[in-house]
Scaffold this motif. Structure first.
Motif, PDB file in Angstrom:
ATOM      1  N   ARG A 181      -9.338   1.347   3.480  1.00  0.00           N
ATOM      2  CA  ARG A 181      -9.826   0.657   2.284  1.00  0.00           C
ATOM      3  C   ARG A 181      -9.512  -0.829   2.325  1.00  0.00           C
ATOM      4  O   ARG A 181     -10.339  -1.667   1.952  1.00  0.00           O
ATOM      5  N   VAL A 182      -8.296  -1.163   2.789  1.00  0.00           N
ATOM      6  CA  VAL A 182      -7.924  -2.583   2.876  1.00  0.00           C
ATOM      7  C   VAL A 182      -8.861  -3.313   3.832  1.00  0.00           C
ATOM      8  O   VAL A 182      -9.394  -4.391   3.522  1.00  0.00           O
ATOM      9  N   GLU A 221      -5.783   4.544   3.050  1.00  0.00           N
ATOM     10  CA  GLU A 221      -5.381   3.268   2.445  1.00  0.00           C
ATOM     11  C   GLU A 221      -5.673   2.084   3.363  1.00  0.00           C
ATOM     12  O   GLU A 221      -6.203   1.067   2.925  1.00  0.00           O
ATOM     13  N   LEU A 222      -5.313   2.210   4.641  1.00  0.00           N
ATOM     14  CA  LEU A 222      -5.588   1.115   5.563  1.00  0.00           C
ATOM     15  C   LEU A 222      -7.082   0.862   5.683  1.00  0.00           C
ATOM     16  O   LEU A 222      -7.540  -0.280   5.707  1.00  0.00           O
ATOM     17  N   ILE A 253       0.837  -1.199   0.000  1.00  0.00           N
ATOM     18  CA  ILE A 253       0.000   0.000   0.000  1.00  0.00           C
ATOM     19  C   ILE A 253       0.871   1.248   0.000  1.00  0.00           C
ATOM     20  O   ILE A 253       2.046   1.210   0.392  1.00  0.00           O
ATOM     21  N   SER A 254       0.279   2.357  -0.407  1.00  0.00           N
ATOM     22  CA  SER A 254       0.968   3.643  -0.319  1.00  0.00           C
ATOM     23  C   SER A 254       0.713   4.252   1.050  1.00  0.00           C
ATOM     24  O   SER A 254      -0.283   3.949   1.705  1.00  0.00           O
ATOM     25  N   ASP A 255       1.633   5.105   1.488  1.00  0.00           N
ATOM     26  CA  ASP A 255       1.507   5.747   2.795  1.00  0.00           C
ATOM     27  C   ASP A 255       0.697   7.029   2.624  1.00  0.00           C
ATOM     28  O   ASP A 255       1.229   8.130   2.597  1.00  0.00           O
ATOM     29  N   SER A 256      -0.612   6.865   2.501  1.00  0.00           N
ATOM     30  CA  SER A 256      -1.481   8.014   2.275  1.00  0.00           C
ATOM     31  C   SER A 256      -2.805   7.800   3.000  1.00  0.00           C
ATOM     32  O   SER A 256      -3.174   6.661   3.316  1.00  0.00           O
ATOM     33  N   ALA A 294       5.606   4.221   1.082  1.00  0.00           N
ATOM     34  CA  ALA A 294       4.860   2.990   0.839  1.00  0.00           C
ATOM     35  C   ALA A 294       5.228   1.978   1.910  1.00  0.00           C
ATOM     36  O   ALA A 294       6.097   2.221   2.741  1.00  0.00           O
ATOM     37  N   TRP A 301      -5.725  -4.549  -5.494  1.00  0.00           N
ATOM     38  CA  TRP A 301      -4.589  -4.436  -4.589  1.00  0.00           C
ATOM     39  C   TRP A 301      -3.413  -5.251  -5.101  1.00  0.00           C
ATOM     40  O   TRP A 301      -3.584  -6.325  -5.653  1.00  0.00           O
ATOM     41  N   ASP A 345     -12.370  -3.645   2.366  1.00  0.00           N
ATOM     42  CA  ASP A 345     -12.452  -4.668   1.323  1.00  0.00           C
ATOM     43  C   ASP A 345     -12.404  -6.075   1.923  1.00  0.00           C
ATOM     44  O   ASP A 345     -13.095  -6.994   1.450  1.00  0.00           O
TER      45      ASP A 345
END
Length: 361
Positions: free
Chosen positions: A308-309, A305-306, A299-302, A333, A357, A312
């Motif tokens: 979303r993971v 993001e967490l 994942i990107s560090d933005s 990242a 992903w 999902d």
């Protein structure tokens, strides 16, 4: 329990006070540093006013070296019906109380097995003890009412009561808490003078091992000074393993094939014994350790993001048992390791792949 007095508003005392206040107990706060008591009060831990009559329970949350004196002073002033401490060592303070003629009928020693490398009231949280063992070490004369007050405290903090003999407790924490602190600090100390190039290679392994090395040295000097014998006994056993391991590693450099085989056997032995010990560490919710699989997501560090993971994974009907994050060096990242039961791994992998992903095999 309607009222309580917390003496010592550090991490443990303030966390207990916040938990009690949140469940309707009138909590009074006291500290040798009035500023810390005011800070704890401002955090919702209670009031720094002086109680006008004896409270139901006095909770002494000071370093082990000061437990006996603080308890004796509180009892002499008649501050409470029952008294307990939450110090990480139990045998020494009790013997000091016995020698001082303290009335042990109104006292029980306790130790919540929770904490943080951070200290002070600002590090406190109401859920610090939730689901964690809380050791109770009653004396042979502890009054039933005092034991019940202690059990109520543990319940209000949503911890799990565990009754242990005081000296057995001290041997246990020497093994599972005090020695790991020293070993973590000793490993971290190797980094102090290391080359910058070596330090830049630090990964998750060294971060895991050295996390608690960030703890307050003054606090740990107090703790270790109160439990030196049992900690020294564990370290002596560890020193024996270290010496044997050093000799085994030296043997791997030998020209003699038999010596090299002996070295391999020695290294394999300590690693296998480590495997055997590790599986005895309680698993989720204190249950027996379970076998899990890891699905690794890049994942990107933005922001988001967490979330979303996790969303999902939830949409796929998967329960995440644990999660670990490793950040990439020099890049915005990282990798998120989602720990799941084995039968859920294929479903989670397929669902995340379908949602775009990037997965690491």
């Amino acid at each position: 329990m309607r009222t309580a007095l917390v003496i010592g508003t550090g991490l443990i005392g303030t966390s207990a006070a916040i938990a009690l206040t949140g469940r309707g107990v009138r909590v009074y706060l006291s500290d040798e540093d009035p500023g810390r008591a005011r800070t704890a009060a401002a955090l919702g831990a209670g009031t720094d006013e002086t109680p006008q009559s004896p409270v139901d329970l006095a909770v002494v949350a000071v370093p082990p070296a000061h437990v006996a004196r603080t308890l004796a002073d509180a009892q002499a002033k008649g501050l409470a019906r029952g008294y307990l401490d939450v110090a990480s060592v139990k045998g020494g303070p009790r013997r000091e109380l016995e020698a001082a003629g303290f009335d042990l009928t109104s006292y029980i020693g306790t130790h919540p097995m929770a904490g943080s490398e951070r200290s002070g009231p600002l590090a406190a949280t109401a859920d610090l003890f939730e689901g964690r063992p809380w050791v109770l070490s009653p004396t042979s004369v502890t009054d039933t009412e005092v034991l019940n007050l202690a059990l109520e405290l543990v319940a209000l903090c949503r911890a799990v009561p565990v009754v242990m003999d005081a000296d057995a407790h001290d041997r246990a924490v020497a093994l599972v808490s005090h020695t790991p602190q020293l070993v973590s600090s000793m490993v971290a100390a190797r980094l102090e003078g290391a080359d910058e190039a070596a330090v830049r290679l630090c990964g998750q392994g060294i971060r895991d091992v050295t996390r608690i090395a960030a703890s307050d040295p003054a606090l740990w000097v107090d703790i270790l000074s109160a439990n030196p014998g049992p900690v020294a006994d564990v370290l002596a056993e560890l020193a024996g393993d270290l010496q044997e391991t050093v000799e085994a590693l030296r043997s791997l450099q030998a020209a003699d094939e038999d010596k090299r085989r002996s070295g391999v056997a020695g290294i394999e032995d300590v690693l296998r014994r480590g495997n055997a010990g590790r599986v005895r560490v309680p698993g989720k919710h204190g249950a027996a350790p379970a076998v899990y699989e890891v699905v690794t997501v890049l994942i990107s560090d933005s922001p988001g993001e967490l979330a979303r993971v996790f969303a999902d994974a939830g949409s796929a009907g998967i329960n995440i048992e644990d999660v670990r994050i490793e950040h990439a060096t020099g890049q915005q990242a990282g990798r998120v390791e989602l720990v799941v039961v084995p039968q859920a791994a294929p479903t989670l992998t397929a669902a995340l792949h379908e949602r775009g992903w990037a997965l690491r095999q």
